[in-house]
Design a protein around this motif. Sequence first.
Motif, PDB file in Angstrom:
ATOM      1  N   ARG A  63       0.811  -1.216   0.000  1.00  0.00           N
ATOM      2  CA  ARG A  63       0.000   0.000   0.000  1.00  0.00           C
ATOM      3  C   ARG A  63       0.845   1.267   0.000  1.00  0.00           C
ATOM      4  NH1 ARG A  63      -3.288  -3.797   0.946  1.00  0.00           N
ATOM      5  NH2 ARG A  63      -5.543  -3.572   0.775  1.00  0.00           N
TER       6      ARG A  63
ATOM      7  N   SER B 142       2.308   1.585  -3.493  1.00  0.00           N
ATOM      8  CA  SER B 142       1.306   2.010  -4.462  1.00  0.00           C
ATOM      9  C   SER B 142       0.962   3.482  -4.295  1.00  0.00           C
ATOM     10  CB  SER B 142       0.043   1.146  -4.305  1.00  0.00           C
ATOM     11  OG  SER B 142      -0.933   1.470  -5.282  1.00  0.00           O
ATOM     12  N   ALA B 143       0.765   3.912  -3.064  1.00  0.00           N
ATOM     13  CA  ALA B 143       0.373   5.295  -2.811  1.00  0.00           C
ATOM     14  C   ALA B 143       1.484   6.282  -3.152  1.00  0.00           C
ATOM     15  CB  ALA B 143      -0.047   5.456  -1.351  1.00  0.00           C
TER      16      ALA B 143
ATOM     17  N   ARG C  73       2.836   4.626  -7.613  1.00  0.00           N
ATOM     18  CA  ARG C  73       2.121   3.736  -8.530  1.00  0.00           C
ATOM     19  C   ARG C  73       2.386   4.054  -9.994  1.00  0.00           C
ATOM     20  NH1 ARG C  73      -3.823   3.333  -7.724  1.00  0.00           N
ATOM     21  NH2 ARG C  73      -3.270   3.342  -5.528  1.00  0.00           N
TER      22      ARG C  73
ATOM     23  N   PRO D 145       1.037   9.849   1.940  1.00  0.00           N
ATOM     24  CA  PRO D 145      -0.214   9.073   1.852  1.00  0.00           C
ATOM     25  C   PRO D 145      -0.893   8.837   3.203  1.00  0.00           C
ATOM     26  CG  PRO D 145       1.426   8.156   0.390  1.00  0.00           C
ATOM     27  CD  PRO D 145       2.139   9.175   1.218  1.00  0.00           C
TER      28      PRO D 145
ATOM     29  N   ASN E 174      -2.951  12.120   3.570  1.00  0.00           N
ATOM     30  CA  ASN E 174      -4.085  12.319   2.661  1.00  0.00           C
ATOM     31  C   ASN E 174      -5.017  11.116   2.569  1.00  0.00           C
ATOM     32  OD1 ASN E 174      -2.903  10.465   0.799  1.00  0.00           O
ATOM     33  ND2 ASN E 174      -1.768  12.109  -0.208  1.00  0.00           N
TER      34      ASN E 174
ATOM     35  N   SER F  35      -4.533   8.167   1.242  1.00  0.00           N
ATOM     36  CA  SER F  35      -4.377   7.229   0.127  1.00  0.00           C
ATOM     37  C   SER F  35      -3.648   5.956   0.538  1.00  0.00           C
ATOM     38  CB  SER F  35      -3.636   7.900  -1.034  1.00  0.00           C
ATOM     39  OG  SER F  35      -2.341   8.322  -0.652  1.00  0.00           O
TER      40      SER F  35
ATOM     41  N   TYR G 197      -4.703   3.914   2.490  1.00  0.00           N
ATOM     42  CA  TYR G 197      -5.727   2.883   2.665  1.00  0.00           C
ATOM     43  C   TYR G 197      -6.307   2.401   1.339  1.00  0.00           C
ATOM     44  CZ  TYR G 197      -5.456   4.510   7.484  1.00  0.00           C
ATOM     45  OH  TYR G 197      -5.004   4.852   8.730  1.00  0.00           O
ATOM     46  N   ASP G 198      -5.887   3.003   0.223  1.00  0.00           N
ATOM     47  CA  ASP G 198      -6.389   2.564  -1.078  1.00  0.00           C
ATOM     48  C   ASP G 198      -5.827   1.196  -1.436  1.00  0.00           C
ATOM     49  OD1 ASP G 198      -7.654   4.984  -1.227  1.00  0.00           O
ATOM     50  OD2 ASP G 198      -6.221   5.885  -2.641  1.00  0.00           O
ATOM     51  N   ALA G 199      -6.609   0.414  -2.164  1.00  0.00           N
ATOM     52  CA  ALA G 199      -6.130  -0.904  -2.614  1.00  0.00           C
ATOM     53  C   ALA G 199      -4.906  -0.713  -3.507  1.00  0.00           C
ATOM     54  CB  ALA G 199      -7.218  -1.632  -3.370  1.00  0.00           C
TER      55      ALA G 199
ATOM     56  N   THR H  89      -2.097  -1.325  -6.464  1.00  0.00           N
ATOM     57  CA  THR H  89      -2.122  -1.848  -7.826  1.00  0.00           C
ATOM     58  C   THR H  89      -1.447  -3.222  -7.849  1.00  0.00           C
ATOM     59  OG1 THR H  89       0.006  -0.862  -8.419  1.00  0.00           O
ATOM     60  CG2 THR H  89      -1.968   0.490  -8.748  1.00  0.00           C
TER      61      THR H  89
END
Length: 262
Positions: free
Chosen positions: A151, A154-155, A158, A200, A203, A205, A207-209, A211
């Motif tokens: 994570r 990615s944040a 990505r 991240p 902000n 991000s 916690y975003d899934a 890639t």
Amino acid sequence: MKRTLSALLALLTALLLIRPAAAAARTVPVTVDDALLRETCYLESGSTLVPLRGLLGLLGGWTVSWQSGQAVAVSGSRAIRARPGASSFTVNGVSYPGAVSLRNGRTYLPLRPLCEALGLSVQWDGDLGGAAVRSGRARSYDTEDLYWLSRVISAESRGESLEGQIAVGNVVLNRVRSAEFPESIRAVVFDRKDGVQFEPVSNGSIYDAPTPRSVIAAKAALAGTDIVGGCLYFYAPALSQGTWIKNNRTYYTTIGCHRFYL
């Protein structure tokens, strides 16, 4: 009329002699049990070409030398012999089809026949954009480590190359190993000792899934792929001035939009 006919015949002959140009080779990533093969690999005419020494180095247990104009690799009772310019190579005296080439001082073999000769599995990974080799050795990852490392990679990166994403993972793992930072990946990601360490986290991000490629990068970093040595810091000049880092740490390299510091 005769001149016109002769000209047409000459043109037709020339067109028949024209052959399609061979597809240009392009570089592609190759992983071995999730670790990234750092030497350049090529995709040429539908075949992935890999440096023999580099591939066997990731597998471990092989000794590679140059003998009488050919590469010779030995592991226990197995021996590979590959002569540049030949249309095949041998494993324990058995011949396998596959052109052997010499590129930048390294001996290259086609990946699939080499893997088949060594009893390895190989498949094209669309998320990787390259070939993934499996030796059959199980590699396990701590679920929480992979979760947070993929994570933050990615944040933070990505849009970067695979090596650029692995480099971000290297920094996180280097901090885990350093006495200056917390002792787990999650704790490093959420470290607030001198302010939030990773944007991240601020902000959301983080916690975003992640890639699929970021998961590949996280596994490669956890598998030991080292892109930036002992670097503990990075920043993106387009997003931050990085004043403290530039004034207090030693510059190491730039990959994509990130500058890395020891």
